[in-house]
Motif scaffolding. Sequence first.
Motif, PDB file in Angstrom:
ATOM      1  N   LEU A 130       0.837  -1.196   0.000  1.00 52.50           N
ATOM      2  CA  LEU A 130       0.000   0.000   0.000  1.00 52.50           C
ATOM      3  C   LEU A 130       0.873   1.248   0.000  1.00 52.50           C
ATOM      4  O   LEU A 130       1.880   1.312   0.688  1.00 52.50           O
ATOM      5  N   ASP A 173       0.079   5.317   0.480  1.00 49.74           N
ATOM      6  CA  ASP A 173      -1.003   6.246   0.827  1.00 49.74           C
ATOM      7  C   ASP A 173      -2.364   5.541   0.823  1.00 49.74           C
ATOM      8  O   ASP A 173      -3.327   6.002   0.224  1.00 49.74           O
ATOM      9  N   ASN A 174      -2.416   4.367   1.464  1.00 53.95           N
ATOM     10  CA  ASN A 174      -3.658   3.597   1.565  1.00 53.95           C
ATOM     11  C   ASN A 174      -4.208   3.121   0.224  1.00 53.95           C
ATOM     12  O   ASN A 174      -5.386   2.835   0.100  1.00 53.95           O
ATOM     13  N   GLU A 175      -3.378   3.057  -0.788  1.00 58.85           N
ATOM     14  CA  GLU A 175      -3.827   2.651  -2.106  1.00 58.85           C
ATOM     15  C   GLU A 175      -2.888   1.546  -2.560  1.00 58.85           C
ATOM     16  O   GLU A 175      -1.681   1.644  -2.361  1.00 58.85           O
TER      17      GLU A 175
END
Lengths: 419, 125
Positions: free
Chosen positions: A303, A305-307
Amino acid sequence: MKFLLLLAQHDTDFRAKELIAIAEMEKIELNLENYKEDSPFVEVDLPSEDEARRLVQRSFLTRGIYRILAQGSSMDEVHESNKKNLAVYDEFMNKSFKVEFNCYQGTRSKESQLTEINNLGYTNLNGRISLKNPEVRFVFLEDYDQYNPTPKYIWLATLVSSTARSVIDIYDLKKRKHVGTTSFEAELALVTTNMAQIRKGDIVYDPFSGTGSFPIAAAYHGAYVFASDIDRRPLRNYGLNFAQYNTSKNFLDSLEMDFTHDAFQSRLKFDAIICDPPYGIRERLVVCGAAKPERFIGKEHILVDNELSHRRRDYIATKKPVELSTILQNLLDFAATRLNVGRRLAFWLPVEDRDVETTKIPLHTDLEFKYVSVQKFSKWERWLLTYEKRPHGDKGPEIPISLTDDFREKYYTRYRGQK
Amino acid sequence: MKLLTTNFVQCAVKSCSSSSNCFPLHFTECELVHEDLEFDEDFIKNVMVKIDWPALLSVTRDIGNNSLPEEKPNIESCDEQVLRDLHLVLLETQIKDGKMICKNCDHLYHIKNTIPNFLLPPHLA
Protein backbone atom coordinates in the motif's frame (compact mmCIF):
# COMPACT_ATOMS: atom_id res chain seq x y z
CA MET A 1 -0.67 -1.49 -75.65
CA LYS A 2 3.05 -1.39 -74.98
CA PHE A 3 4.28 0.62 -72.02
CA LEU A 4 7.64 1.32 -70.48
CA LEU A 5 8.08 1.44 -66.72
CA LEU A 6 10.88 3.59 -65.36
CA LEU A 7 11.89 2.34 -61.90
CA ALA A 8 14.07 3.76 -59.16
CA GLN A 9 17.47 2.09 -59.34
CA HIS A 10 17.81 1.25 -55.64
CA ASP A 11 16.12 -1.09 -53.19
CA THR A 12 15.82 -3.25 -56.27
CA ASP A 13 14.46 -6.23 -54.38
CA PHE A 14 11.34 -4.22 -53.52
CA ARG A 15 10.45 -2.69 -56.91
CA ALA A 16 8.87 -5.63 -58.70
CA LYS A 17 7.07 -6.88 -55.59
CA GLU A 18 5.60 -3.46 -54.97
CA LEU A 19 4.19 -3.41 -58.51
CA ILE A 20 2.87 -6.96 -58.16
CA ALA A 21 1.11 -6.01 -54.90
CA ILE A 22 -0.51 -2.98 -56.56
CA ALA A 23 -1.47 -4.98 -59.65
CA GLU A 24 -3.17 -7.62 -57.45
CA MET A 25 -4.98 -4.91 -55.57
CA GLU A 26 -6.13 -3.12 -58.74
CA LYS A 27 -6.90 -6.43 -60.48
CA ILE A 28 -4.52 -5.67 -63.32
CA GLU A 29 -2.86 -8.55 -65.15
CA LEU A 30 0.84 -7.75 -65.02
CA ASN A 31 3.60 -9.68 -66.72
CA LEU A 32 7.07 -8.68 -65.53
CA GLU A 33 9.05 -11.26 -67.53
CA ASN A 34 11.20 -8.43 -68.99
CA TYR A 35 12.15 -7.20 -65.52
CA LYS A 36 15.88 -7.08 -64.80
CA GLU A 37 17.39 -6.34 -61.40
CA ASP A 38 20.15 -4.14 -62.90
CA SER A 39 17.96 -2.01 -65.14
CA PRO A 40 15.42 0.73 -64.39
CA PHE A 41 13.51 -0.02 -67.62
CA VAL A 42 10.78 -2.66 -67.98
CA GLU A 43 8.54 -3.09 -71.00
CA VAL A 44 5.04 -4.24 -70.08
CA ASP A 45 1.84 -4.96 -71.96
CA LEU A 46 -1.33 -3.43 -70.52
CA PRO A 47 -4.85 -3.13 -71.94
CA SER A 48 -5.03 0.67 -71.79
CA GLU A 49 -3.63 3.88 -70.32
CA ASP A 50 -6.13 3.56 -67.47
CA GLU A 51 -4.45 0.35 -66.20
CA ALA A 52 -1.05 2.00 -66.67
CA ARG A 53 -2.10 4.91 -64.50
CA ARG A 54 -3.62 2.73 -61.76
CA LEU A 55 -0.53 0.53 -61.72
CA VAL A 56 1.90 3.32 -60.90
CA GLN A 57 0.03 6.17 -59.27
CA ARG A 58 0.54 4.78 -55.76
CA SER A 59 3.95 3.25 -56.41
CA PHE A 60 6.89 4.75 -54.52
CA LEU A 61 9.67 2.88 -56.32
CA THR A 62 8.47 3.64 -59.86
CA ARG A 63 9.35 6.98 -61.44
CA GLY A 64 6.85 6.92 -64.27
CA ILE A 65 5.05 4.91 -66.90
CA TYR A 66 5.33 5.74 -70.62
CA ARG A 67 3.45 4.65 -73.69
CA ILE A 68 5.98 3.43 -76.26
CA LEU A 69 5.75 5.07 -79.70
CA ALA A 70 9.00 3.85 -81.21
CA GLN A 71 12.15 2.05 -80.12
CA GLY A 72 15.50 0.78 -81.33
CA SER A 73 19.21 0.32 -80.67
CA SER A 74 20.10 3.65 -82.28
CA MET A 75 18.46 6.99 -83.05
CA ASP A 76 18.20 6.03 -86.72
CA GLU A 77 16.31 2.89 -85.79
CA VAL A 78 14.00 4.87 -83.51
CA HIS A 79 13.11 7.40 -86.21
CA GLU A 80 12.69 4.63 -88.74
CA SER A 81 10.25 2.70 -86.57
CA ASN A 82 8.55 5.97 -85.65
CA LYS A 83 7.91 6.88 -89.29
CA LYS A 84 6.19 3.55 -89.87
CA ASN A 85 3.74 4.32 -87.12
CA LEU A 86 2.81 7.98 -87.66
CA ALA A 87 -0.92 7.29 -87.28
CA VAL A 88 -0.50 7.28 -83.49
CA TYR A 89 0.35 10.99 -83.62
CA ASP A 90 -3.17 11.90 -84.73
CA GLU A 91 -4.41 12.12 -81.18
CA PHE A 92 -1.55 14.47 -80.18
CA MET A 93 -1.82 16.62 -83.31
CA ASN A 94 -3.22 19.81 -81.80
CA LYS A 95 -2.12 19.44 -78.19
CA SER A 96 0.58 21.54 -76.57
CA PHE A 97 3.72 19.46 -76.15
CA LYS A 98 7.30 19.19 -75.03
CA VAL A 99 10.12 16.81 -75.88
CA GLU A 100 12.47 15.64 -73.09
CA PHE A 101 15.41 13.32 -72.65
CA ASN A 102 15.82 10.85 -69.82
CA CYS A 103 19.19 9.11 -69.91
CA TYR A 104 20.25 6.27 -67.61
CA GLN A 105 24.00 6.00 -66.92
CA GLY A 106 24.82 8.50 -69.67
CA THR A 107 24.11 11.94 -71.09
CA ARG A 108 23.38 13.52 -74.43
CA SER A 109 24.64 17.03 -75.19
CA LYS A 110 22.13 19.87 -75.51
CA GLU A 111 23.06 20.29 -79.20
CA SER A 112 22.52 16.65 -79.96
CA GLN A 113 19.20 16.71 -78.06
CA LEU A 114 18.04 19.67 -80.15
CA THR A 115 19.03 17.89 -83.37
CA GLU A 116 16.99 14.83 -82.44
CA ILE A 117 14.02 16.96 -81.44
CA ASN A 118 14.16 18.82 -84.76
CA ASN A 119 14.44 15.49 -86.54
CA LEU A 120 10.89 14.79 -85.31
CA GLY A 121 9.64 17.37 -87.84
CA TYR A 122 8.13 14.60 -89.95
CA THR A 123 5.49 14.02 -87.27
CA ASN A 124 3.90 17.36 -88.32
CA LEU A 125 2.72 18.13 -84.79
CA ASN A 126 0.65 21.32 -84.87
CA GLY A 127 0.33 21.97 -81.14
CA ARG A 128 1.96 24.80 -79.28
CA ILE A 129 5.29 24.08 -77.63
CA SER A 130 4.95 24.45 -73.88
CA LEU A 131 7.96 23.80 -71.70
CA LYS A 132 6.21 24.48 -68.40
CA ASN A 133 2.84 22.82 -68.69
CA PRO A 134 2.48 20.71 -71.82
CA GLU A 135 -0.54 18.51 -72.46
CA VAL A 136 1.75 15.84 -73.91
CA ARG A 137 5.30 15.01 -72.89
CA PHE A 138 7.32 13.15 -75.49
CA VAL A 139 10.37 11.55 -73.93
CA PHE A 140 13.45 9.89 -75.37
CA LEU A 141 14.45 7.32 -72.76
CA GLU A 142 18.00 6.21 -73.30
CA ASP A 143 19.75 3.23 -71.72
CA TYR A 144 23.56 3.51 -71.65
CA ASP A 145 26.26 1.14 -70.52
CA GLN A 146 28.48 2.84 -68.00
CA TYR A 147 31.34 4.88 -69.59
CA ASN A 148 29.98 4.21 -73.08
CA PRO A 149 29.04 7.49 -74.87
CA THR A 150 26.44 5.88 -77.15
CA PRO A 151 23.22 4.43 -75.76
CA LYS A 152 22.56 0.71 -76.15
CA TYR A 153 18.81 1.18 -76.43
CA ILE A 154 16.37 4.06 -76.94
CA TRP A 155 12.61 4.41 -76.56
CA LEU A 156 10.50 7.29 -77.78
CA ALA A 157 7.41 7.45 -75.60
CA THR A 158 4.80 9.72 -74.05
CA LEU A 159 4.45 10.09 -70.31
CA VAL A 160 1.19 8.50 -69.17
CA SER A 161 1.47 8.99 -65.45
CA SER A 162 3.88 10.07 -62.79
CA THR A 163 3.93 8.16 -59.50
CA ALA A 164 3.73 8.70 -55.74
CA ARG A 165 7.50 9.12 -55.60
CA SER A 166 7.34 12.81 -54.73
CA VAL A 167 5.54 11.86 -51.51
CA ILE A 168 8.75 10.34 -50.13
CA ASP A 169 10.32 13.77 -49.88
CA ILE A 170 7.30 15.20 -48.05
CA TYR A 171 7.48 12.37 -45.50
CA ASP A 172 11.28 12.64 -45.14
CA LEU A 173 12.29 12.03 -41.52
CA LYS A 174 14.49 15.14 -41.55
CA LYS A 175 11.40 17.28 -41.96
CA ARG A 176 9.21 15.33 -39.54
CA LYS A 177 8.27 17.02 -36.28
CA HIS A 178 8.26 14.02 -33.97
CA VAL A 179 10.97 11.40 -34.51
CA GLY A 180 12.94 9.05 -32.29
CA THR A 181 15.83 6.62 -32.44
CA THR A 182 13.60 3.95 -33.95
CA SER A 183 11.81 6.04 -36.62
CA PHE A 184 11.70 4.16 -39.90
CA GLU A 185 12.82 5.74 -43.16
CA ALA A 186 9.91 7.22 -45.09
CA GLU A 187 10.51 5.51 -48.42
CA LEU A 188 10.44 1.89 -47.25
CA ALA A 189 7.71 2.60 -44.69
CA LEU A 190 5.57 3.84 -47.58
CA VAL A 191 6.54 0.83 -49.71
CA THR A 192 5.42 -1.39 -46.82
CA THR A 193 1.91 0.12 -47.09
CA ASN A 194 1.79 -0.99 -50.73
CA MET A 195 2.93 -4.53 -49.92
CA ALA A 196 0.11 -4.57 -47.33
CA GLN A 197 -2.33 -3.17 -49.93
CA ILE A 198 -3.60 -0.45 -47.61
CA ARG A 199 -6.52 1.56 -48.99
CA LYS A 200 -8.71 4.47 -48.03
CA GLY A 201 -10.99 3.70 -45.10
CA ASP A 202 -9.04 0.63 -43.92
CA ILE A 203 -8.45 0.05 -40.22
CA VAL A 204 -4.73 -0.57 -39.74
CA TYR A 205 -2.78 -1.55 -36.63
CA ASP A 206 0.89 -1.18 -35.75
CA PRO A 207 1.66 -3.05 -32.49
CA PHE A 208 5.26 -1.77 -32.24
CA SER A 209 4.59 1.75 -33.27
CA GLY A 210 7.34 3.85 -31.71
CA THR A 211 6.99 7.37 -33.10
CA GLY A 212 4.51 6.13 -35.69
CA SER A 213 6.47 5.77 -38.94
CA PHE A 214 4.13 3.07 -40.27
CA PRO A 215 0.79 4.49 -39.06
CA ILE A 216 1.71 7.82 -40.63
CA ALA A 217 2.51 6.09 -43.92
CA ALA A 218 -0.79 4.17 -43.78
CA ALA A 219 -2.69 7.40 -43.13
CA TYR A 220 -1.25 8.80 -46.36
CA HIS A 221 -3.56 6.39 -48.22
CA GLY A 222 -6.54 7.49 -46.12
CA ALA A 223 -6.48 4.49 -43.77
CA TYR A 224 -7.46 4.83 -40.10
CA VAL A 225 -4.84 3.67 -37.64
CA PHE A 226 -4.47 2.20 -34.19
CA ALA A 227 -1.01 2.06 -32.71
CA SER A 228 0.48 0.64 -29.56
CA ASP A 229 3.85 0.35 -27.92
CA ILE A 230 5.11 -1.00 -24.63
CA ASP A 231 7.18 2.17 -24.25
CA ARG A 232 5.09 5.23 -23.54
CA ARG A 233 7.70 7.83 -24.43
CA PRO A 234 7.49 7.78 -28.25
CA LEU A 235 3.68 7.86 -28.04
CA ARG A 236 3.66 11.33 -26.53
CA ASN A 237 3.30 14.06 -29.18
CA TYR A 238 2.10 11.33 -31.51
CA GLY A 239 -0.57 13.56 -33.00
CA LEU A 240 2.00 16.13 -34.16
CA ASN A 241 3.03 14.07 -37.16
CA PHE A 242 -0.51 13.44 -38.30
CA ALA A 243 -1.21 17.15 -37.98
CA GLN A 244 1.89 17.90 -40.04
CA TYR A 245 0.63 15.72 -42.90
CA ASN A 246 -3.02 16.82 -42.56
CA THR A 247 -4.13 13.33 -41.60
CA SER A 248 -5.27 14.01 -38.01
CA LYS A 249 -8.65 12.47 -38.71
CA ASN A 250 -6.96 9.17 -39.62
CA PHE A 251 -5.27 8.76 -36.26
CA LEU A 252 -7.60 6.79 -33.99
CA ASP A 253 -5.52 6.11 -30.89
CA SER A 254 -2.16 5.09 -29.57
CA LEU A 255 -2.15 2.76 -26.59
CA GLU A 256 0.53 1.96 -24.04
CA MET A 257 0.25 -1.78 -24.25
CA ASP A 258 2.20 -5.01 -24.16
CA PHE A 259 1.44 -6.75 -27.45
CA THR A 260 1.54 -10.17 -25.77
CA HIS A 261 -1.17 -8.93 -23.35
CA ASP A 262 -3.26 -6.86 -25.72
CA ALA A 263 -6.55 -5.28 -24.73
CA PHE A 264 -8.25 -5.29 -28.13
CA GLN A 265 -11.52 -7.15 -28.31
CA SER A 266 -11.24 -10.05 -30.72
CA ARG A 267 -14.31 -8.76 -32.61
CA LEU A 268 -12.22 -5.83 -33.85
CA LYS A 269 -10.76 -7.00 -37.16
CA PHE A 270 -7.99 -5.18 -38.99
CA ASP A 271 -7.52 -4.60 -42.71
CA ALA A 272 -3.76 -4.54 -42.35
CA ILE A 273 -1.11 -5.00 -39.69
CA ILE A 274 2.24 -3.40 -40.48
CA CYS A 275 5.19 -3.04 -38.17
CA ASP A 276 8.88 -3.12 -37.49
CA PRO A 277 9.14 -5.25 -34.34
CA PRO A 278 11.82 -4.41 -31.76
CA TYR A 279 15.13 -6.17 -32.41
CA GLY A 280 16.62 -5.50 -29.00
CA ILE A 281 19.29 -3.24 -30.51
CA ARG A 282 17.91 0.28 -30.39
CA GLU A 283 15.09 -0.58 -28.05
CA ARG A 284 14.60 -3.11 -25.30
CA LEU A 285 12.98 -6.42 -26.16
CA VAL A 286 10.60 -6.76 -23.23
CA VAL A 287 7.09 -7.74 -22.17
CA CYS A 288 5.18 -7.22 -18.93
CA GLY A 289 6.27 -9.44 -16.09
CA ALA A 290 9.05 -9.81 -13.57
CA ALA A 291 12.51 -10.90 -14.70
CA LYS A 292 13.05 -12.20 -11.16
CA PRO A 293 9.58 -13.29 -10.00
CA GLU A 294 10.83 -14.20 -6.53
CA ARG A 295 11.51 -10.52 -5.86
CA PHE A 296 7.89 -9.62 -6.56
CA ILE A 297 6.19 -12.18 -4.32
CA GLY A 298 3.61 -10.41 -2.19
CA LYS A 299 4.23 -7.02 -3.78
CA GLU A 300 0.66 -6.89 -5.07
CA HIS A 301 -0.38 -6.14 -1.48
CA ILE A 302 1.89 -3.14 -0.95
CA LEU A 303 0.00 0.00 0.00
CA VAL A 304 1.13 3.52 -0.77
CA ASP A 305 -1.00 6.25 0.83
CA ASN A 306 -3.66 3.60 1.57
CA GLU A 307 -3.83 2.65 -2.11
CA LEU A 308 -2.56 -0.58 -3.65
CA SER A 309 0.63 0.46 -5.40
CA HIS A 310 -0.18 -1.21 -8.72
CA ARG A 311 -3.48 0.70 -8.93
CA ARG A 312 -1.84 4.09 -8.58
CA ARG A 313 -1.57 6.52 -11.45
CA ASP A 314 2.21 6.71 -11.13
CA TYR A 315 2.75 2.93 -10.99
CA ILE A 316 5.27 1.67 -13.53
CA ALA A 317 4.83 -1.95 -14.56
CA THR A 318 8.01 -3.98 -14.41
CA LYS A 319 9.15 -5.71 -17.58
CA LYS A 320 11.11 -8.82 -18.41
CA PRO A 321 13.28 -9.68 -21.42
CA VAL A 322 11.79 -11.84 -24.15
CA GLU A 323 13.09 -13.59 -27.27
CA LEU A 324 12.38 -11.92 -30.60
CA SER A 325 11.04 -15.22 -31.93
CA THR A 326 8.39 -15.26 -29.16
CA ILE A 327 7.21 -11.80 -30.17
CA LEU A 328 7.13 -12.74 -33.84
CA GLN A 329 5.22 -15.96 -33.21
CA ASN A 330 2.73 -13.86 -31.26
CA LEU A 331 2.51 -11.47 -34.19
CA LEU A 332 1.72 -14.29 -36.65
CA ASP A 333 -0.89 -15.77 -34.29
CA PHE A 334 -2.46 -12.36 -33.74
CA ALA A 335 -2.61 -11.59 -37.46
CA ALA A 336 -4.07 -15.02 -38.17
CA THR A 337 -7.09 -14.33 -35.96
CA ARG A 338 -7.48 -10.55 -36.23
CA LEU A 339 -7.03 -9.84 -39.94
CA ASN A 340 -9.98 -9.72 -42.27
CA VAL A 341 -9.88 -12.50 -44.88
CA GLY A 342 -7.73 -11.58 -47.87
CA ARG A 343 -6.00 -8.73 -46.02
CA ARG A 344 -2.36 -8.50 -45.12
CA LEU A 345 0.37 -8.55 -42.51
CA ALA A 346 3.70 -6.96 -43.48
CA PHE A 347 6.56 -6.79 -41.02
CA TRP A 348 10.32 -6.31 -40.93
CA LEU A 349 12.78 -8.80 -39.60
CA PRO A 350 16.47 -8.41 -38.77
CA VAL A 351 18.60 -11.19 -40.18
CA GLU A 352 22.34 -11.86 -40.10
CA ASP A 353 23.73 -12.94 -43.47
CA ARG A 354 21.50 -15.67 -44.73
CA ASP A 355 20.56 -16.85 -48.14
CA VAL A 356 16.99 -15.80 -48.75
CA GLU A 357 16.59 -18.64 -51.26
CA THR A 358 17.44 -21.46 -48.88
CA THR A 359 16.11 -20.03 -45.62
CA LYS A 360 12.85 -21.43 -44.36
CA ILE A 361 10.40 -18.54 -44.15
CA PRO A 362 8.18 -18.86 -41.05
CA LEU A 363 4.66 -19.94 -41.95
CA HIS A 364 1.33 -19.90 -40.14
CA THR A 365 -1.46 -22.26 -41.18
CA ASP A 366 -3.96 -19.41 -41.58
CA LEU A 367 -1.63 -17.03 -43.43
CA GLU A 368 -0.48 -17.33 -47.01
CA PHE A 369 3.10 -16.19 -47.50
CA LYS A 370 3.25 -13.63 -50.32
CA TYR A 371 6.75 -12.22 -50.67
CA VAL A 372 10.03 -11.40 -48.98
CA SER A 373 12.16 -8.40 -49.93
CA VAL A 374 15.69 -7.89 -48.67
CA GLN A 375 17.34 -4.63 -47.72
CA LYS A 376 21.06 -5.19 -47.34
CA PHE A 377 23.26 -3.32 -44.88
CA SER A 378 27.00 -3.78 -44.63
CA LYS A 379 26.88 -6.50 -41.99
CA TRP A 380 23.26 -7.49 -41.59
CA GLU A 381 20.01 -7.40 -43.50
CA ARG A 382 16.43 -6.43 -42.98
CA TRP A 383 13.71 -8.55 -44.59
CA LEU A 384 10.19 -7.38 -45.28
CA LEU A 385 7.80 -10.33 -45.07
CA THR A 386 4.27 -10.09 -46.41
CA TYR A 387 1.44 -12.51 -45.63
CA GLU A 388 -2.24 -12.67 -46.50
CA LYS A 389 -5.02 -14.04 -44.33
CA ARG A 390 -6.43 -17.20 -45.92
CA PRO A 391 -10.16 -17.77 -46.36
CA HIS A 392 -11.81 -19.55 -43.43
CA GLY A 393 -11.18 -23.29 -43.49
CA ASP A 394 -8.25 -22.98 -45.90
CA LYS A 395 -5.17 -24.28 -44.08
CA GLY A 396 -1.55 -24.11 -45.19
CA PRO A 397 1.66 -25.59 -43.80
CA GLU A 398 3.30 -24.32 -40.63
CA ILE A 399 6.97 -23.48 -40.05
CA PRO A 400 7.86 -22.04 -36.65
CA ILE A 401 10.09 -19.00 -36.42
CA SER A 402 13.73 -19.91 -36.05
CA LEU A 403 15.72 -17.55 -38.24
CA THR A 404 15.93 -14.70 -35.76
CA ASP A 405 17.11 -16.65 -32.75
CA ASP A 406 19.91 -14.86 -30.97
CA PHE A 407 20.07 -12.06 -33.58
CA ARG A 408 20.76 -9.63 -30.79
CA GLU A 409 23.60 -11.65 -29.35
CA LYS A 410 25.19 -12.15 -32.77
CA TYR A 411 24.79 -8.47 -33.58
CA TYR A 412 26.77 -7.48 -30.53
CA THR A 413 29.40 -10.22 -30.47
CA ARG A 414 30.05 -10.69 -34.17
CA TYR A 415 29.44 -7.31 -35.70
CA ARG A 416 30.23 -4.89 -32.95
CA GLY A 417 33.16 -6.95 -31.68
CA GLN A 418 34.83 -7.11 -35.08
CA LYS A 419 37.62 -4.65 -35.71
CA MET B 1 -8.51 8.02 -25.92
CA LYS B 2 -11.49 8.32 -28.24
CA LEU B 3 -14.88 6.91 -27.30
CA LEU B 4 -14.61 4.80 -30.44
CA THR B 5 -11.64 3.00 -28.89
CA THR B 6 -13.54 2.31 -25.65
CA ASN B 7 -15.82 0.17 -27.79
CA PHE B 8 -12.97 -2.13 -28.81
CA VAL B 9 -10.89 -2.58 -25.66
CA GLN B 10 -11.37 -4.94 -22.75
CA CYS B 11 -9.39 -5.97 -19.68
CA ALA B 12 -5.91 -7.10 -20.73
CA VAL B 13 -5.69 -9.78 -18.04
CA LYS B 14 -5.76 -13.16 -19.80
CA SER B 15 -8.04 -14.88 -17.28
CA CYS B 16 -10.66 -12.15 -17.80
CA SER B 17 -10.94 -12.64 -21.54
CA SER B 18 -13.45 -15.48 -21.16
CA SER B 19 -15.70 -13.42 -18.90
CA SER B 20 -18.45 -11.28 -20.39
CA ASN B 21 -17.78 -8.75 -17.62
CA CYS B 22 -14.39 -7.71 -19.00
CA PHE B 23 -16.12 -5.51 -21.60
CA PRO B 24 -16.91 -2.69 -21.65
CA LEU B 25 -14.64 -1.31 -18.97
CA HIS B 26 -16.17 0.95 -16.34
CA PHE B 27 -15.00 4.55 -16.72
CA THR B 28 -14.72 6.95 -13.79
CA GLU B 29 -13.19 10.33 -12.98
CA CYS B 30 -12.85 11.14 -16.66
CA GLU B 31 -11.72 14.50 -17.94
CA LEU B 32 -12.96 14.99 -21.49
CA VAL B 33 -11.55 17.12 -24.28
CA HIS B 34 -12.92 17.93 -27.70
CA GLU B 35 -10.79 17.86 -30.85
CA ASP B 36 -12.18 19.15 -34.15
CA LEU B 37 -11.72 16.46 -36.77
CA GLU B 38 -12.73 16.34 -40.40
CA PHE B 39 -16.03 14.49 -40.92
CA ASP B 40 -15.75 11.33 -43.03
CA GLU B 41 -19.22 9.97 -43.72
CA ASP B 42 -18.00 6.69 -45.24
CA PHE B 43 -15.83 5.89 -42.27
CA ILE B 44 -18.59 6.63 -39.73
CA LYS B 45 -20.94 4.37 -41.67
CA ASN B 46 -18.36 1.58 -41.83
CA VAL B 47 -17.42 1.82 -38.21
CA MET B 48 -21.01 2.00 -36.99
CA VAL B 49 -21.53 -1.53 -38.30
CA LYS B 50 -18.83 -2.66 -35.86
CA ILE B 51 -20.01 -0.63 -32.86
CA ASP B 52 -21.45 -2.53 -29.90
CA TRP B 53 -24.24 -0.05 -29.06
CA PRO B 54 -25.06 -1.20 -25.48
CA ALA B 55 -21.33 -1.00 -24.66
CA LEU B 56 -21.16 2.52 -26.07
CA LEU B 57 -24.22 3.52 -24.00
CA SER B 58 -22.58 2.09 -20.89
CA VAL B 59 -19.44 4.16 -21.47
CA THR B 60 -21.27 7.38 -22.34
CA ARG B 61 -23.35 7.03 -19.15
CA ASP B 62 -20.14 6.44 -17.18
CA ILE B 63 -18.83 9.77 -18.40
CA GLY B 64 -22.14 11.58 -17.78
CA ASN B 65 -23.62 11.79 -21.26
CA ASN B 66 -27.20 10.48 -21.48
CA SER B 67 -28.04 11.95 -24.86
CA LEU B 68 -27.66 8.82 -27.01
CA PRO B 69 -30.80 6.93 -27.99
CA GLU B 70 -31.47 3.46 -26.53
CA GLU B 71 -31.59 1.91 -29.98
CA LYS B 72 -28.65 1.91 -32.39
CA PRO B 73 -29.46 4.37 -35.20
CA ASN B 74 -30.00 2.79 -38.58
CA ILE B 75 -27.11 4.26 -40.51
CA GLU B 76 -28.60 3.41 -43.88
CA SER B 77 -31.74 5.47 -43.34
CA CYS B 78 -30.65 8.21 -40.93
CA ASP B 79 -29.91 11.76 -42.08
CA GLU B 80 -26.48 13.35 -42.12
CA GLN B 81 -26.97 15.15 -38.81
CA VAL B 82 -27.17 11.82 -36.98
CA LEU B 83 -23.89 10.75 -38.59
CA ARG B 84 -22.32 14.06 -37.62
CA ASP B 85 -23.48 13.55 -34.02
CA LEU B 86 -21.94 10.07 -34.03
CA HIS B 87 -18.73 11.57 -35.42
CA LEU B 88 -18.77 14.01 -32.51
CA VAL B 89 -19.29 11.26 -29.94
CA LEU B 90 -17.05 8.54 -31.35
CA LEU B 91 -14.10 10.51 -32.71
CA GLU B 92 -14.09 14.09 -31.49
CA THR B 93 -14.83 13.32 -27.86
CA GLN B 94 -11.69 12.12 -26.15
CA ILE B 95 -10.81 11.10 -22.63
CA LYS B 96 -7.76 13.07 -21.62
CA ASP B 97 -7.45 11.70 -18.14
CA GLY B 98 -9.37 9.07 -16.25
CA LYS B 99 -9.71 5.58 -14.88
CA MET B 100 -10.96 2.34 -16.43
CA ILE B 101 -11.97 -0.55 -14.19
CA CYS B 102 -12.55 -4.17 -15.20
CA LYS B 103 -15.94 -5.30 -13.89
CA ASN B 104 -14.62 -8.84 -13.63
CA CYS B 105 -11.26 -8.60 -11.81
CA ASP B 106 -11.54 -4.99 -10.58
CA HIS B 107 -8.15 -4.10 -12.06
CA LEU B 108 -7.72 -0.38 -12.59
CA TYR B 109 -6.20 1.13 -15.73
CA HIS B 110 -5.30 4.80 -16.06
CA ILE B 111 -5.65 7.11 -19.04
CA LYS B 112 -2.89 9.68 -18.89
CA ASN B 113 -2.75 12.60 -21.30
CA THR B 114 -5.11 10.80 -23.75
CA ILE B 115 -2.96 7.63 -23.79
CA PRO B 116 -4.54 4.61 -22.06
CA ASN B 117 -2.10 2.45 -20.13
CA PHE B 118 -2.84 -1.27 -20.44
CA LEU B 119 0.44 -2.53 -18.99
CA LEU B 120 -0.05 -5.17 -16.31
CA PRO B 121 1.72 -5.60 -12.98
CA PRO B 122 3.66 -8.91 -12.69
CA HIS B 123 0.99 -10.74 -10.67
CA LEU B 124 -1.53 -10.20 -13.49
CA ALA B 125 0.81 -10.61 -16.49
